[in-house]
Design a protein around this motif. Structure first.
Motif, PDB file in Angstrom:
ATOM      1  N   VAL A  47      23.574  76.944  -0.192  1.00 47.75           N
ATOM      2  CA  VAL A  47      22.721  76.920   0.996  1.00 47.75           C
ATOM      3  C   VAL A  47      21.255  76.826   0.555  1.00 47.75           C
ATOM      4  O   VAL A  47      20.786  77.662  -0.230  1.00 47.75           O
ATOM      5  N   ALA A  48      20.564  75.789   1.032  1.00 48.79           N
ATOM      6  CA  ALA A  48      19.150  75.597   0.671  1.00 48.79           C
ATOM      7  C   ALA A  48      18.296  76.486   1.556  1.00 48.79           C
ATOM      8  O   ALA A  48      18.223  76.284   2.772  1.00 48.79           O
ATOM      9  N   VAL A  49      17.675  77.494   0.944  1.00 47.04           N
ATOM     10  CA  VAL A  49      16.928  78.480   1.737  1.00 47.04           C
ATOM     11  C   VAL A  49      15.452  78.474   1.336  1.00 47.04           C
ATOM     12  O   VAL A  49      15.103  78.755   0.192  1.00 47.04           O
ATOM     13  N   SER A  50      14.608  78.151   2.310  1.00 47.59           N
ATOM     14  CA  SER A  50      13.164  78.173   2.068  1.00 47.59           C
ATOM     15  C   SER A  50      12.605  79.570   2.322  1.00 47.59           C
ATOM     16  O   SER A  50      11.573  79.938   1.774  1.00 47.59           O
ATOM     17  N   GLY A  51      13.297  80.318   3.189  1.00 47.89           N
ATOM     18  CA  GLY A  51      12.789  81.624   3.631  1.00 47.89           C
ATOM     19  C   GLY A  51      12.301  81.548   5.074  1.00 47.89           C
ATOM     20  O   GLY A  51      12.018  82.558   5.689  1.00 47.89           O
ATOM     21  N   ASP A  54      14.844  78.798  10.089  1.00 46.81           N
ATOM     22  CA  ASP A  54      16.040  77.956  10.227  1.00 46.81           C
ATOM     23  C   ASP A  54      17.039  78.209   9.092  1.00 46.81           C
ATOM     24  O   ASP A  54      18.231  78.432   9.333  1.00 46.81           O
ATOM     25  N   SER A  55      16.522  78.180   7.860  1.00 48.75           N
ATOM     26  CA  SER A  55      17.460  78.357   6.746  1.00 48.75           C
ATOM     27  C   SER A  55      17.943  79.801   6.638  1.00 48.75           C
ATOM     28  O   SER A  55      19.069  80.049   6.199  1.00 48.75           O
ATOM     29  N   LEU A  56      17.120  80.763   7.078  1.00 44.92           N
ATOM     30  CA  LEU A  56      17.600  82.156   7.080  1.00 44.92           C
ATOM     31  C   LEU A  56      18.706  82.333   8.106  1.00 44.92           C
ATOM     32  O   LEU A  56      19.713  82.997   7.860  1.00 44.92           O
ATOM     33  N   ILE A  75      22.801  80.778  -2.777  1.00 42.19           N
ATOM     34  CA  ILE A  75      21.498  80.357  -2.251  1.00 42.19           C
ATOM     35  C   ILE A  75      20.744  79.577  -3.322  1.00 42.19           C
ATOM     36  O   ILE A  75      20.747  79.956  -4.500  1.00 42.19           O
ATOM     37  N   ALA A  76      20.115  78.466  -2.903  1.00 41.76           N
ATOM     38  CA  ALA A  76      19.212  77.726  -3.805  1.00 41.76           C
ATOM     39  C   ALA A  76      17.830  77.704  -3.177  1.00 41.76           C
ATOM     40  O   ALA A  76      17.689  77.446  -1.983  1.00 41.76           O
ATOM     41  N   HIS A  77      16.823  77.981  -3.988  1.00 37.69           N
ATOM     42  CA  HIS A  77      15.443  77.912  -3.496  1.00 37.69           C
ATOM     43  C   HIS A  77      14.621  77.030  -4.433  1.00 37.69           C
ATOM     44  O   HIS A  77      14.765  77.103  -5.649  1.00 37.69           O
ATOM     45  N   CYS A  78      13.786  76.182  -3.851  1.00 39.97           N
ATOM     46  CA  CYS A  78      12.914  75.307  -4.637  1.00 39.97           C
ATOM     47  C   CYS A  78      11.486  75.797  -4.498  1.00 39.97           C
ATOM     48  O   CYS A  78      10.949  75.812  -3.385  1.00 39.97           O
ATOM     49  N   ASN A  79      10.908  76.141  -5.620  1.00 39.23           N
ATOM     50  CA  ASN A  79       9.523  76.629  -5.599  1.00 39.23           C
ATOM     51  C   ASN A  79       8.590  75.450  -5.900  1.00 39.23           C
ATOM     52  O   ASN A  79       8.482  75.006  -7.039  1.00 39.23           O
ATOM     53  N   HIS A  80       7.923  74.976  -4.856  1.00 38.44           N
ATOM     54  CA  HIS A  80       7.025  73.814  -5.009  1.00 38.44           C
ATOM     55  C   HIS A  80       5.689  74.200  -5.652  1.00 38.44           C
ATOM     56  O   HIS A  80       4.923  73.338  -6.034  1.00 38.44           O
ATOM     57  N   ARG A  81       5.394  75.466  -5.708  1.00 44.10           N
ATOM     58  CA  ARG A  81       4.123  75.994  -6.254  1.00 44.10           C
ATOM     59  C   ARG A  81       2.905  75.424  -5.535  1.00 44.10           C
ATOM     60  O   ARG A  81       1.861  75.241  -6.146  1.00 44.10           O
ATOM     61  N   ALA A 119       7.401  65.710  -2.517  1.00 41.68           N
ATOM     62  CA  ALA A 119       7.946  67.072  -2.589  1.00 41.68           C
ATOM     63  C   ALA A 119       9.390  67.090  -2.092  1.00 41.68           C
ATOM     64  O   ALA A 119      10.260  67.724  -2.685  1.00 41.68           O
ATOM     65  N   ARG A 120       9.634  66.367  -1.026  1.00 43.52           N
ATOM     66  CA  ARG A 120      10.971  66.316  -0.441  1.00 43.52           C
ATOM     67  C   ARG A 120      11.951  65.682  -1.421  1.00 43.52           C
ATOM     68  O   ARG A 120      13.055  66.176  -1.620  1.00 43.52           O
ATOM     69  N   GLN A 121      11.500  64.594  -2.049  1.00 43.17           N
ATOM     70  CA  GLN A 121      12.380  63.903  -3.008  1.00 43.17           C
ATOM     71  C   GLN A 121      12.713  64.833  -4.184  1.00 43.17           C
ATOM     72  O   GLN A 121      13.872  64.950  -4.581  1.00 43.17           O
ATOM     73  N   TRP A 122      11.678  65.521  -4.691  1.00 42.56           N
ATOM     74  CA  TRP A 122      11.908  66.455  -5.790  1.00 42.56           C
ATOM     75  C   TRP A 122      12.893  67.543  -5.352  1.00 42.56           C
ATOM     76  O   TRP A 122      13.797  67.923  -6.095  1.00 42.56           O
ATOM     77  N   ARG A 123      12.717  68.012  -4.111  1.00 41.12           N
ATOM     78  CA  ARG A 123      13.579  69.095  -3.624  1.00 41.12           C
ATOM     79  C   ARG A 123      15.053  68.671  -3.586  1.00 41.12           C
ATOM     80  O   ARG A 123      15.927  69.397  -4.039  1.00 41.12           O
ATOM     81  N   TYR A 124      15.315  67.481  -3.055  1.00 43.91           N
ATOM     82  CA  TYR A 124      16.716  67.045  -2.998  1.00 43.91           C
ATOM     83  C   TYR A 124      17.287  66.848  -4.404  1.00 43.91           C
ATOM     84  O   TYR A 124      18.453  67.161  -4.664  1.00 43.91           O
ATOM     85  N   GLU A 125      16.438  66.362  -5.326  1.00 41.33           N
ATOM     86  CA  GLU A 125      16.913  66.196  -6.715  1.00 41.33           C
ATOM     87  C   GLU A 125      17.199  67.560  -7.340  1.00 41.33           C
ATOM     88  O   GLU A 125      18.206  67.747  -8.016  1.00 41.33           O
ATOM     89  N   ALA A 140      24.010  72.807   1.998  1.00 40.99           N
ATOM     90  CA  ALA A 140      23.755  72.924   3.438  1.00 40.99           C
ATOM     91  C   ALA A 140      22.267  73.200   3.666  1.00 40.99           C
ATOM     92  O   ALA A 140      21.677  74.048   2.987  1.00 40.99           O
ATOM     93  N   THR A 141      21.657  72.466   4.577  1.00 39.23           N
ATOM     94  CA  THR A 141      20.248  72.731   4.925  1.00 39.23           C
ATOM     95  C   THR A 141      20.156  73.201   6.382  1.00 39.23           C
ATOM     96  O   THR A 141      21.062  72.984   7.185  1.00 39.23           O
ATOM     97  N   GLY A 142      19.002  73.792   6.696  1.00 41.65           N
ATOM     98  CA  GLY A 142      18.838  74.409   8.022  1.00 41.65           C
ATOM     99  C   GLY A 142      18.172  73.514   9.058  1.00 41.65           C
ATOM    100  O   GLY A 142      17.569  74.037   9.997  1.00 41.65           O
ATOM    101  N   HIS A 143      18.249  72.197   8.889  1.00 42.54           N
ATOM    102  CA  HIS A 143      17.639  71.313   9.894  1.00 42.54           C
ATOM    103  C   HIS A 143      18.252  71.538  11.270  1.00 42.54           C
ATOM    104  O   HIS A 143      19.469  71.665  11.398  1.00 42.54           O
ATOM    105  N   THR A 144      17.400  71.544  12.288  1.00 40.83           N
ATOM    106  CA  THR A 144      17.860  71.809  13.656  1.00 40.83           C
ATOM    107  C   THR A 144      17.643  70.590  14.556  1.00 40.83           C
ATOM    108  O   THR A 144      17.045  69.591  14.129  1.00 40.83           O
TER     109      THR A 144
END
Ligand SMILES: Nc1ncnc2c1ncn2[C@@H]1O[C@H](COP(=O)(O)OP(=O)(O)OP(=O)(O)O)[C@@H](O)[C@H]1O
Length: 346
Positions: A47-51, A54-56, A75-81, A119-125, A140-144
């Motif tokens: 599960v892709a969780v940004s915090g 939606d993802s929570l 849970i997977a989280h991507c830290n974009h910094r 950023a989005r491309q990096w995140r999916y990779e 799984a992503t939390g898109h609504t």
């Protein structure tokens, strides 16, 4: 939740195989997952969780449904910094995973990206890499429905055709072995917000969401609320439009691919005008686009496609201006030929 028990971490309700304690949102998600065949029993789901809310909401709903489905959730989280609180955000998501006693995986960007698209491309990779390394068959992503409505409006205003308006699909393959699913596409952001509130889930506030220089934030905070005056259910209405267009686009693309097959010269970059002349304009355009997509070094735009379509009925020896990369299309009796192709994207 009278019969619910706490797990070891005292943070997650265990509901056995019954539906006790389910809210209407749990039941809705359970039905959606079955009807749309998004997940299967015992699947390994990342599960892709940004915090964010939606993802929570997604991860909590899936955790509550887990006993019934027998999944292995992580849970997977991507830290974009890209924010000063990015590390704290990641630490918070990590803490949630610890509380729920499920695996947590994180990828941290090496360089800070400024563009949303990069950023989005990096995140999916990054998510795909985690799934591959740890053997998850599904992300799984939390898109609504609200995200879908926003994407549709955004693309509509940029002049996109039906293809851009179909916006955010329920599932698609990221690799032959990994499927991306969006289980919350049937719910609005208002519903996920209410769920987090009721479940007392603390949502990590992403301050960039308030920045109105981003078109997406303006759509979310200004445009959609004004559209509610015309239709209080506007997110569902737009989301449904995206859904209908998706099926239309799928059908038209398949028809265009078949037409291209008939019209294309077997060895050279050429199209048979006689085959295309009888086809409806919608298919001529799509066939022209598919042809250019395979021949040009960059994605063709509306003008490129219209120029090529114009040659279907143009007089003999007509030609276009150069396309990106320098190629020119010209008419020779029944054929449109594409020539002088080189590899640079001008
Ligand atoms: N930093 C992150 N780490 C993990 N997952 C994330 C992160 N950011 C977003 N996601 C996932 O993507 C979903 C959509 O997030 P958001 O709308 O912010 O992204 P987006 O860039 O619009 O995504 P997309 O390009 O897929 O539409 C979230 O619900 C979450 O599942």
């Amino acid at each position: 939740m009278p019969e619910a028990a706490f797990d070891r971490s005292n943070a997650r309700y265990l509901q056995g195989s019954s539906n006790q304690g389910w809210t209407p949102l749990h039941a809705h998600l359970h039905r959606t997952l079955k009807e749309r065949q998004l997940l299967v029993q015992k699947q390994r789901v990342l599960v892709a969780v940004s915090g964010g809310q939606d993802s929570l909401c997604l991860v909590k709903l899936l955790l509550d449904l887990e006993p019934k489905w027998g999944w292995h959730l992580a849970i997977a989280h991507c830290n974009h910094r890209w924010r000063s609180d990015s590390d704290a955000n990641a630490a918070y998501v990590n803490q949630l995973a610890c509380n729920w006693q499920i695996p947590y995986y994180q990828q941290t960007a090496e360089s800070v990206t400024t563009s949303e698209a990069t950023a989005r491309q990096w995140r999916y990779e990054a998510l795909t890499t985690i799934a591959q390394q740890h053997d998850y068959s599904c992300i799984a992503t939390g898109h609504t429905a609200s995200d879908r409505a926003e994407t549709l409006l955004y693309n509509l205003m940029r002049g996109s055709g039906a293809d851009g308006l179909q916006a955010l699909v329920w599932k698609r393959l990221l690799t032959p072995a990994i499927q991306l699913v969006r289980p919350l596409l049937g719910m609005t952001r208002a519903a996920t917000g209410q769920f987090c509130h009721d479940a007392q889930l603390q949502v990590w506030d992403d301050t960039t969401n308030d920045d109105l220089t981003y078109a997406r934030n303006r759509i979310r905070q200004e445009l959609l609320p004004s559209l509610h005056h015309f239709n209080p259910q506007v997110e569902f209405a737009l989301s449904q439009t995206a859904e209908l267009l998706q099926a239309d686009v799928e059908y038209l693309e398949a028809q265009a691919a078949a037409l291209l097959q008939q019209a294309q010269h077997p060895e050279r970059l050429g199209l048979d005008r006689a085959v295309l002349q009888n086809a409806p304009l919608a298919l001529q355009r799509r066939t022209a686009r598919q042809f250019l997509q395979q021949a040009l070094p960059c994605a063709p735009n509306f003008d490129h496609i219209e120029k090529l379509v114009g040659l279907i009925t143009a007089p003999n020896r007509s030609q276009t201006d150069p396309f990106p990369g320098g190629a020119i299309a010209h008419v020779e009796a029944n054929w449109i030929w594409l020539k002088h192709y080189n590899d640079s994207c001008g």
